[in-house]
Design an enzyme around this catalytic site. Structure first.
Site, PDB file in Angstrom:
ATOM      1  N   VAL A  16       0.841  -1.202   0.000  1.00 30.94           N
ATOM      2  CA  VAL A  16       0.000   0.000   0.000  1.00 30.94           C
ATOM      3  C   VAL A  16       0.878   1.254   0.000  1.00 30.94           C
ATOM      4  CG1 VAL A  16      -1.806   1.246   1.252  1.00 30.94           C
ATOM      5  CG2 VAL A  16      -1.852  -1.249   1.184  1.00 30.94           C
ATOM      6  N   ALA A  63       3.306  -1.810   8.934  1.00 30.33           N
ATOM      7  CA  ALA A  63       2.795  -2.701   9.976  1.00 30.33           C
ATOM      8  C   ALA A  63       3.608  -3.982   9.974  1.00 30.33           C
ATOM      9  CB  ALA A  63       1.322  -3.032   9.715  1.00 30.33           C
ATOM     10  N   THR A  65       3.118  -7.390   9.312  1.00 31.29           N
ATOM     11  CA  THR A  65       2.012  -8.048   8.593  1.00 31.29           C
ATOM     12  C   THR A  65       2.176  -9.564   8.433  1.00 31.29           C
ATOM     13  OG1 THR A  65       3.096  -7.495   6.511  1.00 31.29           O
ATOM     14  CG2 THR A  65       1.379  -5.991   7.259  1.00 31.29           C
ATOM     15  N   THR A 104      -7.428  -4.027   9.899  1.00 31.24           N
ATOM     16  CA  THR A 104      -7.696  -5.303   9.239  1.00 31.24           C
ATOM     17  C   THR A 104      -9.024  -5.949   9.639  1.00 31.24           C
ATOM     18  OG1 THR A 104      -6.874  -7.587   9.160  1.00 31.24           O
ATOM     19  CG2 THR A 104      -6.302  -6.344  11.099  1.00 31.24           C
ATOM     20  N   ASP A 105      -9.532  -6.782   8.732  1.00 30.35           N
ATOM     21  CA  ASP A 105     -10.688  -7.634   9.031  1.00 30.35           C
ATOM     22  C   ASP A 105     -10.370  -8.623  10.162  1.00 30.35           C
ATOM     23  OD1 ASP A 105      -8.868  -8.520   6.918  1.00 30.35           O
ATOM     24  OD2 ASP A 105      -9.982 -10.396   6.979  1.00 30.35           O
ATOM     25  N   TYR A 128      -1.729 -11.225  15.444  1.00 30.78           N
ATOM     26  CA  TYR A 128      -1.724 -10.089  14.510  1.00 30.78           C
ATOM     27  C   TYR A 128      -2.994  -9.248  14.691  1.00 30.78           C
ATOM     28  CZ  TYR A 128      -2.431  -7.727   9.995  1.00 30.78           C
ATOM     29  OH  TYR A 128      -2.696  -6.809   9.006  1.00 30.78           O
ATOM     30  N   LYS A 132      -3.293  -5.367  15.980  1.00 29.05           N
ATOM     31  CA  LYS A 132      -3.882  -4.315  15.135  1.00 29.05           C
ATOM     32  C   LYS A 132      -5.040  -3.637  15.871  1.00 29.05           C
ATOM     33  CE  LYS A 132      -3.004  -3.367  11.388  1.00 29.05           C
ATOM     34  NZ  LYS A 132      -2.021  -2.368  10.851  1.00 29.05           N
TER      35      LYS A 132
END
Ligand SMILES: NC(=O)c1ccc[n+]([C@@H]2O[C@H](COP(=O)([O-])OP(=O)(O)OC[C@H]3O[C@@H](n4cnc5c(N)ncnc54)[C@H](OP(=O)(O)O)[C@@H]3O)[C@@H](O)[C@H]2O)c1
Length: 297
Positions: A16, A63, A65, A104-105, A128, A132
């Protein structure tokens, strides 16, 4: 006439972050930093750097990730994903800057089949996701002006992602077993970067037509539509160009239980994007259209 805002961009070499370098450039002076230029694991260095650059906007796609690796490195994941966003938020608040952050989802537990709304209760299943979520909460607690964009299943033409892994494996193996019971929206990193710039454009433009003075908070931001990892792989195979001599790999759908990983993933990763549309008039294109454009490059 006001001068162009200075924008501090973290994680500038990530999926991103790389795209944001370009999309943010038309909004102001972008100071793009990678992990060497500003290590988010070093809170003092982060404070120093933010004060030195004195940005009007901080955009933080950086992040930790590595979802499975995080299970064995919870402290580092927490430092980068929870402590660092809190420090950025404190500094943003101190300097009157706006902080744009990504989440995040995986903050949700994946129950049910309804797309998650921003106000639904969070209950992460893995380290994770927990780090987040802690990052989101640190930003909210700071009181700074902030936008948190929760997204899912990010891919692009560079970096490490499902699309690139599948393209390689489909050329190497005759059969691939792919999880078919996790449902979400594959999201092209370029669409996220474009949408972020469009939101910021509305905020910095004197012709801003926003319906609210206080748009700060959490927004879900994914490509439209939904599929499983297996459906995503099928679409990659259908859209990708293969050597005619190469027989297409057989894509075998399997349940998550047949593909154990260190980190448990949510089954329902659908995110409801209505708030983004209602506030900023934005809806990202369907995931299949995005995939076709990405593969067309
Ligand atoms: N990828 C997904 O599927 C997904 C899904 C949902 C949400 N998100 C969220 O979306 C955002 C962007 O994700 P992405 O896919 O673009 O991630 P990515 O490609 O993995 O990039 C992450 C970036 O973070 C940087 N970073 C890691 N540790 C750092 C540290 N200690 N200090 C400074 N920078 C550090 C990395 O820098 P180096 O390259 O220099 O190490 C890298 O550029 C993240 O907030 C992520 O949590 C991603």
């Amino acid at each position: 006439m006001t001068s162009a805002p200075r924008i501090l961009l973290t994680g500038a070499n990530g999926q991103v972050g790389w795209e944001l370098r370009r999309t943010l450039a038309c909004l102001g002076e972008v100071v793009a930093l990678d992990s060497k230029a500003m290590n988010l694991a070093d809170a003092d260095a982060v404070r120093r750097k933010v004060r030195e650059i004195a940005p009007a906007i901080i955009v933080n796609p950086a992040a930790y990730t590595a979802v499975d690796k995080a299970e064995g490195e919870p402290e580092l994941a927490h430092t980068v994903n929870a402590i660092a966003p809190g420090v950025l938020a404190e500094e943003a608040g101190r300097q009157g800057a706006l902080l744009v952050h990504y989440s995040t989802d995986y903050v949700f537990n994946g129950s049910g089949e309804t797309p998650w709304s921003e106000d639904d209760a969070c209950d992460p299943l893995n380290v994770y996701g927990a780090t987040k979520l802690a990052g989101e909460r640190a930003i909210q607690a700071s009181g700074c002006r902030h936008l948190i964009f929760r997204t899912s299943w990010v891919y692009g033409a560079r970096g490490s992602n499902f699309l690139l892994t599948m393209r390689r494996l489909m050329r190497e193996r005759p059969e691939l077993k792919i999880v078919a019971d996790q449902i979400g929206a594959p999201t092209w990193c370029r669409d996220l970067a474009e949408a972020t710039a469009q939101v910021l454009g509305q905020l910095v433009s004197p012709l801003c037509s926003l319906k609210t003075d206080e748009p700060w908070g959490i927004y879900h931001m994914t490509n439209a539509g939904e599929t499983s990892w297996h459906g995503f792989a099928e679409a990659i195979q259908a859209l990708d160009e293969f050597d005619e001599t190469c027989a297409p790999a057989h894509l075998l759908p399997i349940p998550s239980s047949d593909y154990p990983t260190p980190a448990t993933r949510p089954l329902n990763s659908r995110l409801n994007n209505d708030r983004l549309e209602q506030t900023f008039g934005l809806r990202l294109q369907d995931w299949r259209a995005a995939l076709a454009l990405c593969l067309g490059e």
